[in-house]
Structures are given as structure tokens and as C-alpha cells.
Design a protein around this motif. Structure first.
Motif, short mmCIF file in Angstrom:
data_model
loop_
_atom_site.label_atom_id
_atom_site.label_comp_id
_atom_site.label_asym_id
_atom_site.label_seq_id
_atom_site.Cartn_x
_atom_site.Cartn_y
_atom_site.Cartn_z
N LYS A 347 45.31 37.01 35.30
CA LYS A 347 44.15 37.03 36.19
C LYS A 347 43.55 38.42 36.17
N SER A 348 42.27 38.50 36.59
CA SER A 348 41.57 39.77 36.47
C SER A 348 41.00 40.23 37.81
N SER A 349 40.69 41.52 37.87
CA SER A 349 40.03 42.12 39.02
C SER A 349 39.27 43.34 38.51
N GLY A 363 37.98 47.19 34.55
CA GLY A 363 38.56 45.86 34.68
C GLY A 363 40.07 45.92 34.56
N GLU A 366 45.93 41.37 34.82
CA GLU A 366 47.36 41.30 35.14
C GLU A 366 48.00 40.15 34.37
N ASP A 667 49.55 44.06 48.95
CA ASP A 667 48.53 44.22 47.91
C ASP A 667 48.09 45.67 47.82
N ARG A 671 48.42 48.10 44.45
CA ARG A 671 47.23 48.64 43.82
C ARG A 671 47.30 50.15 43.58
#
Length: 699
Positions: A347-349, A363, A366, A667, A671
Motif C-alpha cells: 500500500k502507498s502513502s 511517495g 509499504e 501510526d 511514521r
């Protein structure tokens, strides 16, 4: 075929599955604890297979046979709590020709040792139960040494009595520190010690043979192991049933059950409350079932208690790694669930607000595991799921969103499909070699990306930690060797070996006896630059502060691990050369002032202190002060960081917990390293003034 077999092995290791209830074991008479003809035959076959096919060539001589005996004694009695020095002397005298006995498949010494062991367990349990009837003085200044390397074998029963007095006192004090009443403690410890004796009495001949054979194989190398016919049968059952459980890899560590890793998408990982290195000391069923103490249990019995049907609740009593085996335990509840491929998907963030880089966006992709839907692929489904396919789509999406670079997050990724590690590398390089595989006969094969073209040409970084292993290391090493991107984080796990599962019955055609199976190390991975990923893992180009406090971990912590070595490099063309000095200097300056990194650094120090601890005080007041100080050290840094983010700290151990706030807290902590990796990549972009990233769009 190799990929499918590897997938099966991975599933066995990663899942606690639902298996039909087995018949309740009964005590085994001593008269039955002697080697059988089938075990003799199996031992001979195992010798030949190991001699011919194992990657490490070992000569079965007296010196090696001595290592096997020592390993067997260590496996049975890791804390030197049962055998006397005279027992060990007798075993060593009786095993002077053990090398010749092993060649002939003669196993008398293995069963002789176990029979004595069972007798000694009975003696020690009886003494421990007697101690529970008395009282302990927790104001006396004395210590309990739990590091076996610091104590020899007890010279006599009196010396062993003293060791057990302190052991039982420590067990009692540990539960007292967890706010248990004295009556509750006595009841719990009585069940623990009686359970130890009961389980040892349930060992049958196959169990003894398996224990000794694994001492033999582990004296060669830690990833080679033997499965008895009954263990093999359970393996087959588990492969046919729904993959349901908590999603954790467990291993035995002395008398404790240790969490080795958690599975992406599984209840254990999703809870955020179970981590690698934690100890499971109790298991209960449902919301109100009685908590059973599982210290001293066999790993198979603990797994039997933990696994269960989808939707059911299991409660675990966990001793966090940062508290060691003598700290406060906490209870967590998990709902068993089926772990689907989608739960492990990449998945991306996007990370923005990068300080002195206004307008820049990084970008993040994970990747929890290197997955591939072999079943769908085998059925002809052209749209089967895989890591590479999912990451390609995420890259395209991120570039369309205007990111200036991409971070691949492999933290906690224990590996998976070799084919996926190879093809994923191919998204970032033109065609070429990715990893070399050397087998037991010295033959070297090269796994290569044969698909020309690159999916992404922009700035790239790979984030790794001490739990990144196997396929993760192959990908990170290839990116580093090609000079394609920055490797950031901690030194990786260091598992660079390849295992296969061998049915021993194939070597005795026509014989109807079931000899079991052997998980055999038969090859080693090498980087395209020639060095192995074995033992050393992948060293980051830019290390985070936590790396300074890492003790022996991963492959480095295992006995008889294969050494690091190298072969000739493969032929490949570097994509570029990267400079790290300025990037490291800038990162060090930031992390030194970053409250999040101060918290992570304090956690690493605590884990190092716990791992290096050899003994503990048996004074209650001193222990309470030490534990309070240890808890305060981490929580103070954590709360300071969270408040700097405008968050109110949440105590995970509180009776009432705001789950949404707790998830947000976890979270934010996760991060910390991602955001610093993004800043490092921005620094690299600004220094290199490279071209804008672009993706190659494909269906």
C-alpha cells in the motif's frame, strides 16, 4: 516447483492453523523409551542425506559428535537446572564412540540421556513443590543468575537445591510484581511445575528421536531440522485446512515461548500489541476463560492452545521484550481470523511538509511481504495478485500525484517469493542479474530480471530494519549493488540460506515404514557483487541511531550459523554512484534533535540492556524500583514525542483504552523513520539535482 514448496514452508512457519483435535497424550512408561528399528533406519538415511546434500560439508568425527551431545544436553536443559555434573561425565564417557554409533544409526545414548533427564525432572519438580509450601524473604540481598553460560553443571544435589530455591523465589517474585496474591501465585506455580513433569512424561520414542536428531542437525546449521512421522502428519493436515489463527511465528527460547515475528494482515500484527522478542507466558480461551501458565511448556503445546477457529477469542499474557522475563506481564485479547493475501498487499502513502523542501512530496510504498498468488496463477488467471504487479500500479499512481521520489518500506518484511524479489527489482533496473544462488555442489545459478525496461527511473530509497529478511535482503542488496537507490535504517536480519523439504521415505523404496522428513539447507544466496547476504545481512548506506544499540540479532544470534563468504561477482552495469557523507551528516543532525528518534533510541537501549542482563535481584523493593525506572525511561520519551505532535498519550495497559487514539499513536510512532527516510531522499534530490521522476505506464 521450488517456489510452490517455498510457499508451503513459509505458510507452515507463519501461521498458527486450525487442526483437528489430537488424542490427549498419556504418560509413556520408561520401558518404552528405547530406539526402534525404524528410528535406526531413519538415522542412517539422515546421515547419508546430510553428508551428500547439505550445503555445509561436515565430517562426522569425534569432535563433531561431542558438539551433538553438548547441543542435545543444552536443548533438554538450557539453564542447567536438572542434570548433575556426574550425569554429564557419564554421558560423555558413554559417547566416546558416538561418531561411529551415529554412522550405524545406533541411538542408545540419546535415549539413555532422556531417561536420566526424566528422572531428574521428577526430582526437581518434587523439590520445587516442597519449596512452595514454605515462605520467602524478599528483603534479603541476593540474586538469581539465569544465564547458563555463567554457571556450570551442579556438582551435587545440594548445589542444585540452592539453584532451585532461587529459581522458585524468582518465579514467585515475578508474579508478585504482577500484583498476584500469594495464594494465587502458589496455585499458578504448582500447576506450572506439575505441568512440566507431566509433559516430560508424555514424550514418546518419536519425540526423543526428533529432539536428538534436531540437536544433530542444529550442530551443523540452525535452519536444518527433522520432522518425525507424527509431526509430518500434522504438517500435511495444516496444509489442507483454512489458514486461521493469530498470525505469529513462535519459537522456543529456553522455557519460554518467544514471538519471532508477526504476519502482515494477521490479528497479532494488526493489534499493534505483539512484537518480535515478546514472550508468551499465559494463554486463555474466550473472554472469561481461565489463564493457563505456559512457561516451561513445549512449543507444540503452546501452539495447540493458541490456535483455534475463525472468530473465536484467545487471550495472551505477554512479557514485552523491553521488560525481559522478569518484568510486568500484560494481557491482550485477539480474535482469530483468516489471513488473506489482500491483508498482506502493498500500500502507498505520501509524505509532505518536509521542512526546508516546500512543495516537495515523497511517495512511500509499504511492502509487508513478497507475495504471489500461486493458486490463481496455476489456474490460469492472468490477473493473479503479486507484489510486483501491485507495486507497479502504486508507482504509476504516485507519479500521477506528482511525487518527487519514492521510498520502499521493507521494515518487518520477513521475505517470501524469490521470484517476486527478482521481478520487483526489475521495476527499478533494466534487465540484468539480481541474485546468485550457489548449491551444495558448488554450482552457481543467477536469478535475473529478463524484462527489458524500467517502470520507475526517479529518486529511490529503501527503508529496512533488523527484521527485514530473505527476499527483502535480496531486493535491498540488488538496489544497493546497482547504485539505484539509498538503503536506509538498520542492518538487516542476515538470512541468506535456502531450504527444501525432503521426504526420507524416497531413499528406502519399497519399505513401508514412515521415516519422516528433513528440512534441509541446500543453497546460499549471494549478491551480484559477490558477497553473501548470510549473517551480515545488508548494511544501510545511512544508519539510524537505533543501530548503535543493536546486540547480536537475527542470524548473528543463532548457533552454528553459516559464515559470511563471497563468490565471483556477476556481470552487471551499475546504474549510478551515490554519495552518502553529506546525506548522513544532515540526517544525524536532524535525528539528534528529533524527539521521535530519541524515543526509538531509548527503546533500543532498553532492549540492549535486557538482552545483556545476566542476573536479577531477589529483593522485592529493589526489583520494583528497577522496573519502575525502566518503564519510566521509555514512557517519558514516548509521551514527550506524542505531546510534541499534539497528541495525548494513551496507556496500552489501562483498563479502558480509546482504540482509535491508540491506533493514531501507533501510526505516529511508525511514521518517525518513514518521514526521516523521505527527508534523506529529498536531500539527495537537492544535492544531485537529478531529472524529474517518471513512470513507464503498462497494462
Amino acid at each position: 516447483m521450488r517456489q510452490r514448496l517455498y510457499q508451503f514452508q513459509l505458510v507452515l512457519l507463519l501461521m498458527l492453523v486450525t487442526v483437528t483435535a489430537l488424542a490427549k497424550p498419556h504418560p509413556v512408561p520408561l520401558s518404552e523409551l528405547f530406539p526402534s528399528p525404524g528410528q535406526t533406519k531413519a538415522a542412517i538415511v539422515i546421515n547419508k542425506v546430510l553428508e551428500r546434500y547439505h550445503y555445509r560439508k561436515v565430517t562426522l568425527n569425534r569432535a563433531f559428535a561431542k558438539q551433538v551431545l553438548d547441543k542435545y544436553l543444552e536443548e533438554l536443559d538450557p539453564n542447567r537446572s536438572f542434570f548433575l555434573a556426574r550425569d554429564v561425565d557419564r554421558f560423555e564417557t558413554g559417547s566416546r564412540n558416538l561418531d561411529e554409533s551415529l554412522r550405524r544409526g545406533e541411538l542408545d545414548i540419546a535415549f539413555d540421556v532422556f531417561r536420566v533427564y526424566r528422572m531428574r525432572v521428577d526430582e526437581r519438580v518434587a523439590y520445587a513443590l516442597k519449596l512452595l509450601d514454605g515462605r520467602f524473604d524478599f528483603d534479603v540481598s541476593e540474586t538469581f543468575t539465569f544465564d547458563a553460560e555463567q554457571v556450570g553443571w551442579a556438582k551435587d544435589s545440594g548445589q542444585l537445591d540452592e539453584r532451585w530455591r532461587r529459581r522458585v523465589k524468582n518465579d514467585f517474585l515475578t508474579l508478585r510484581l504482577a500484583d498476584k496474591s500469594d495464594d494465587e501465585i502458589r496455585d499458578r506455580l504448582r500447576k506450572r511445575y506439575e505441568g512440566l513433569a507431566r509433559r516430560i512424561h508424555q514424550f514418546n520414542g518419536d519425540d526423543v528421536f526428533q529432539a536428538f536428531t534436531n540437536a544433530y542437525t542444529e550442530s551443523i546449521e540452525p535452519h536444518t531440522s527433522y520432522m518425525s512421522p507424527s509431526t509430518s502428519e500434522n504438517f500435511d493436515i495444516s496444509m489442507k485446512l483454512s489458514l486461521e489463527g493469530i498470525g505469529a511465528v513462535l519459537r522456543a527460547d529456553n522455557e519460554y515461548t518467544l514471538v519471532q515475528s508477526t504476519v502482515p494482515g494477521g490479528p497479532a500484527r494488526e493489534s499493534g500489541q505483539i512484537h518480535a522478542g515478546d514472550q508468551i507466558v499465559g494463554v486463555a480461551q474466550g473472554l472469561d476463560g481461565a489463564m493457563e501458565d505456559v512457561v516451561g511448556w513445549r512449543l507444540e503445546d503452546v501452539v495447540e492452545k493458541i490456535r483455534g477457529p475463525k472468530g473465536s477469542v484467545v487471550r495472551l499474557q505477554i512479557m514485552p521484550k523491553t521488560s525481559g522475563s522478569t518484568g510486568h506481564a500484560r494481557e491482550i485479547s485477539l480474535v482469530r481470523n483468516e489471513i488473506k493475501l489482500e491483508d498482506q498487499a502493498a500500500k502507498s502513502s505520501v509524505v509532505e511538509d518536509l521542512g526546508k523542501a516546500p512543495g516537495m512530496k515523497i511517495g512511500v510504498i509499504e511492502i509487508p511481504a513478497f507475495y504471489r498468488d500461486f493458486e490463481a496463477e496455476g489456474a490460469g488467471d492472468r490477473d493473479f495478485r503479486s507484489t510486483t504487479r501491485d507495486v507497479r500500479k502504486l508507482i504509476n499512481d504516485l507519479v500521477m500525484r506528482g511525487v518527487n521520489g519514492i521510498v520502499i518500506d521493507l521494515r518487518g518484511n520477513g521475505g517470501g517469493s524469490l521470484a517476486e524479489a527478482t521481478s520487483l527489482t526489475g521495476l527499478f533496473i533494466d534487465k540484468g542479474p539480481v541474485v546468485q544462488v550457489k548449491d551444495a555442489f558448488g554450482k552457481v545459478d543467477v536469478e535475473a530480471d529478463t524484462d527489458p525496461g524500467v517502470a520507475y527511473t526517479g529518486p529511490l530509497a529503501v527503508l529496512v530494519d533488523r527484521e527485514s529478511a530473505s527476499a527483502s535482503e535480496i531486493f535491498a542488496a540488488a538496489i544497493q549493488d546497482y547504485g539505484r537507490g539509498l538503503i536506509i535504517g538498520e542492518p538487516t536480519f542476515g538470512k541468506g540460506t535456502v531450504q527444501t523439504l525432503i521426504d526420507l521415505n524416497r531413499y528406502v523404496p519399497g519399505d513401508h515404514a514412515d521415516l519422516g522428513r528433513l528440512r534441509l539447507t541446500m543453497a546460499e544466496f549471494f549478491r551480484i557483487s559477490g558477497g553473501s547476504t548470510q549473517l551480515r545481512g545488508v548494511e544501510p548506506d545511512i544508519s539510524f541511531p537505533s543501530a548503535r544499540y543493536m546486540t547480536e540479532h537475527g542470524e548473528r544470534s543463532l548457533d552454528n550459523a553459516l559464515p559470511w563468504t563471497r563468490i565471483d561477482p556477476a556481470k552487471f552495469t551499475k546504474a549510478g554512484a551515490l554519495s552518502f557523507d553529506i546525506l548522513k551528516m544532515k540526517s544525524d543532525a536532524r535525528t539528534a534533535k528529533n524527539l521521535g528518534f530519541k524515543m526509538l533510541e531509548e527503546r533500543s537501549k532498553l532492549m540492549r540492556d535486557v538482552e545483556e542482563q545476566k542476573q536479577v535481584s531477589l529483593r522485592e523493593r529493589e526489583r520494583r524500583v528497577n522496573e519502575d525506572q525502566r518503564d519510566h525511561r521509555f514512557k517519558a520519551e514516548r509521551d514527550l514525542f506524542l505531546r510534541s505532535k499534539g497528541m495525548t498519550p494513551v496507556d496500552e495497559d489501562a483498563d479502558q483504552v480509546d482504540e482509535d487514539a491508540l491506533d493514531a499513536q501507533r501510526d505516529a510512532i511508525a511514521r518517525i523513520e518513514v518521514e526521516e527516510a523521505a527527508r534523506i531522499l529529498v536531500d539527495a534530490i537537492q544535492l544531485e539535482r537529478g531529472s524529474s521522476p517518471r513512470a513507464v505506464m503498462r497494462d
